[in-house]
Design a protein around this motif. Structure first.
Motif, PDB file in Angstrom:
ATOM      1  N   PHE A  37      46.577  40.577  55.398  1.00  0.00           N
ATOM      2  CA  PHE A  37      47.437  39.617  54.717  1.00  0.00           C
ATOM      3  C   PHE A  37      48.787  39.480  55.395  1.00  0.00           C
ATOM      4  O   PHE A  37      49.389  38.422  55.381  1.00  0.00           O
ATOM      5  N   ALA A  85      42.011  36.290  49.684  1.00  0.00           N
ATOM      6  CA  ALA A  85      41.967  37.589  49.012  1.00  0.00           C
ATOM      7  C   ALA A  85      40.696  37.723  48.182  1.00  0.00           C
ATOM      8  O   ALA A  85      40.078  38.791  48.143  1.00  0.00           O
ATOM      9  N   GLU A  86      40.275  36.640  47.543  1.00  0.00           N
ATOM     10  CA  GLU A  86      39.035  36.671  46.758  1.00  0.00           C
ATOM     11  C   GLU A  86      37.839  36.939  47.655  1.00  0.00           C
ATOM     12  O   GLU A  86      36.983  37.760  47.335  1.00  0.00           O
ATOM     13  N   ALA A 124      37.808  38.486  50.436  1.00  0.00           N
ATOM     14  CA  ALA A 124      37.903  39.859  50.934  1.00  0.00           C
ATOM     15  C   ALA A 124      37.781  40.887  49.805  1.00  0.00           C
ATOM     16  O   ALA A 124      37.830  42.088  50.066  1.00  0.00           O
ATOM     17  N   GLU A 125      37.649  40.420  48.576  1.00  0.00           N
ATOM     18  CA  GLU A 125      37.574  41.271  47.380  1.00  0.00           C
ATOM     19  C   GLU A 125      38.797  42.172  47.251  1.00  0.00           C
ATOM     20  O   GLU A 125      38.711  43.322  46.851  1.00  0.00           O
ATOM     21  N   ARG A 126      39.948  41.618  47.581  1.00  0.00           N
ATOM     22  CA  ARG A 126      41.225  42.322  47.422  1.00  0.00           C
ATOM     23  C   ARG A 126      41.936  41.700  46.214  1.00  0.00           C
ATOM     24  O   ARG A 126      42.839  40.883  46.355  1.00  0.00           O
ATOM     25  N   TYR A 127      41.502  42.120  45.046  1.00  0.00           N
ATOM     26  CA  TYR A 127      41.926  41.451  43.827  1.00  0.00           C
ATOM     27  C   TYR A 127      43.379  41.728  43.461  1.00  0.00           C
ATOM     28  O   TYR A 127      44.024  40.873  42.865  1.00  0.00           O
ATOM     29  N   LYS A 128      43.911  42.876  43.827  1.00  0.00           N
ATOM     30  CA  LYS A 128      45.335  43.126  43.564  1.00  0.00           C
ATOM     31  C   LYS A 128      46.197  42.175  44.383  1.00  0.00           C
ATOM     32  O   LYS A 128      47.194  41.651  43.898  1.00  0.00           O
ATOM     33  N   ASP A 129      45.806  41.947  45.642  1.00  0.00           N
ATOM     34  CA  ASP A 129      46.524  40.973  46.469  1.00  0.00           C
ATOM     35  C   ASP A 129      46.347  39.567  45.903  1.00  0.00           C
ATOM     36  O   ASP A 129      47.273  38.762  45.920  1.00  0.00           O
ATOM     37  N   ASN A 172      38.970  40.702  37.522  1.00  0.00           N
ATOM     38  CA  ASN A 172      38.517  41.787  38.389  1.00  0.00           C
ATOM     39  C   ASN A 172      39.464  42.974  38.393  1.00  0.00           C
ATOM     40  O   ASN A 172      39.017  44.117  38.430  1.00  0.00           O
ATOM     41  N   VAL A 173      40.757  42.728  38.333  1.00  0.00           N
ATOM     42  CA  VAL A 173      41.709  43.845  38.287  1.00  0.00           C
ATOM     43  C   VAL A 173      41.565  44.591  36.959  1.00  0.00           C
ATOM     44  O   VAL A 173      41.481  45.823  36.934  1.00  0.00           O
TER      45      VAL A 173
END
Length: 104
Positions: free
Chosen positions: A3, A31-32, A34-39, A69-70
């Protein structure tokens, strides 16, 4: 790292026509994927703040996916700790329940 490089890339002159809102929508989508839900939550929050009106369906869906998701990950962790504390796991050692209670 991903990111950070995307943010630098989006700040380049070739992307200067993108508004902050559009940049955050784009980064939330990345981000979605990449499954980086906090980002994703970070970018969705900024997207909502940069919005000049009500969010469209696609943006509302991004917001929903990010928070779902978070929160879902937090709930799964909470259930696992609860199970350890209650002794529902296969390892019913008292030390395990005490550690789960301490973590909680």
């Amino acid at each position: 790292l991903l990111f950070a490089s995307l943010t630098v890339c989006l700040a380049s002159p070739s992307h200067s026509t993108m508004t902050d809102f559009e940049k955050h929508v784009y980064l939330a989508k990345v981000a979605e994927q990449a499954e980086r839900y906090k980002d994703m939550v970070t970018h969705v929050k900024s997207m909502a703040q940069a919005s000049k009106g009500p969010l469209e369906v696609e943006q509302r869906n991004l917001l929903s996916v990010a928070y779902k998701n978070v929160v879902g990950a937090c709930r799964a962790s909470w259930r696992a700790l609860n199970a350890q504390e209650q002794g529902d796991s296969k390892d019913d050692a008292p030390e395990t329940a005490a550690r789960a209670k301490l973590i909680r």
